[in-house]
Design an enzyme around this catalytic site. Sequence first.
Site, PDB file in Angstrom:
ATOM      1  N   CYS A 181      24.006   0.321   4.502  1.00  0.00           N
ATOM      2  CA  CYS A 181      24.873   0.459   5.447  1.00  0.00           C
ATOM      3  C   CYS A 181      24.714  -0.756   6.562  1.00  0.00           C
ATOM      4  O   CYS A 181      23.815  -0.826   7.119  1.00  0.00           O
ATOM      5  CB  CYS A 181      25.087   1.581   6.467  1.00  0.00           C
ATOM      6  SG  CYS A 181      26.579   1.998   7.052  1.00  0.00           S
ATOM      7  N   GLY A 191       0.794  -1.152  -0.006  1.00  0.00           N
ATOM      8  CA  GLY A 191       0.025   0.103   0.047  1.00  0.00           C
ATOM      9  C   GLY A 191       0.962   1.307  -0.125  1.00  0.00           C
ATOM     10  O   GLY A 191       0.317   2.298  -0.675  1.00  0.00           O
TER      11      GLY A 191
END
Length: 394
Positions: A333, A208
């Site tokens: 990261c 959504g």
Amino acid sequence: MPSKASPFANSIDSVEIYLDHAASTPMNPVALSAQIEASALTGNPSGTHKAARAAKNLLESCREEVAGYLGVGVSEVVFTSGGTEADNLAILGSLSKGRIALSTAIEHHAVIESVKESGGVLIGATFEGVVDLNEMESYLKDNGGNVGVVSVMMANNETGVVQPLAEVLKLVKRYAPDALLHSDAVQAPAYLDVAGLGKGFDMISISGHKFGGPKGTGALAVKKSSPLRAILHGGGQERELRSGTPNLAGIAAMTVAMREAVTGRDENVGRIAGLTRRLRGGLAAMLPAIEPNGVGGPQMCNITNYCFAGLNSEEILFMLDSANVYASAGSSCASGALNPSHVLLGMGRSRSEALGSLRLSLGVTTTVEEVEHAVDVVGNVILDLAKKKRASWI
Ligand code: PLP
């Protein structure tokens, strides 16, 4: 200066430019109203009294509407907590003993990690960011009988490259007719016709928050004939495929957001394609050596992705953030070390190129003024960093 001409009220300040719609979109205000309204319903859709029936009626009308947008039968929509759960259910739920999942090296991690868990195989991609159909054909020719599910995304979330699903469908029907066919269409509903997928694919994932709905909502369309097993166990909701009380308010909002996205699609695509041309043209004028990743193949109109060899995505994003321009990169990261994007590496980009990637993704709220301002900011940030790092392409 960017204007505040956005049709949606959102939390982004007028001087902030949000170019990260592929990560998450602003809530559509009509969908937000639907969410608030549905939140007032007390009943549990699984119950039997009038309050429960009111909740059930809303849930089933949402199911009917979403099924229409996905081109599947009403009872074939399973609501989930988002794209990740839909992808996991599609892949982990469709594997029986001894059979593996086959997918591509450029999928979202929600697919890739599920495929890896099943000891599956990832097919490579071309430099244009398209799944390598020759490699897929030769794998299926030799191993089609061992494949339980094939999963290929409709459009890539980092590059916007649209995948050749009609060709994938032909290969699977020819060499692995018993395998289930899944497509992660999470990035697609606001830009591509997902209803066509329902004709040939057994399973389709949506989320959504990629088209103006709330985060934590999604669905997996599952053909009735598909022998899928649940990965969440409990009360047996959603055809026993997804136990747990459904997030009714979220589902109501996602349904309205999908209605708005699908009905406004043609107009939005035309407008956003024009904005993307302006963005790319403006940046090309400042940085003639750069070319977006994935050009040459069909691309969705909203995503532009660059590699700046020798630069560092984190540094680029930090400087853009300081200038209130919000974007993202495929690199991630983990434990303090920057990992290059698996999608860009999968397309044959070098590690140095993949570590210097930048994704700018527009959406229905993006304005011309925002794009013009973003060109100025992004262009100057890249020029500054490239000079500082003495990049060879400057
Ligand atoms: N698949 C694709 C292609 C995506 O882009 C994303 C989210 O970025 C997902 C799956 C995961 O969806 P969700 O955030 O709803 O879990």
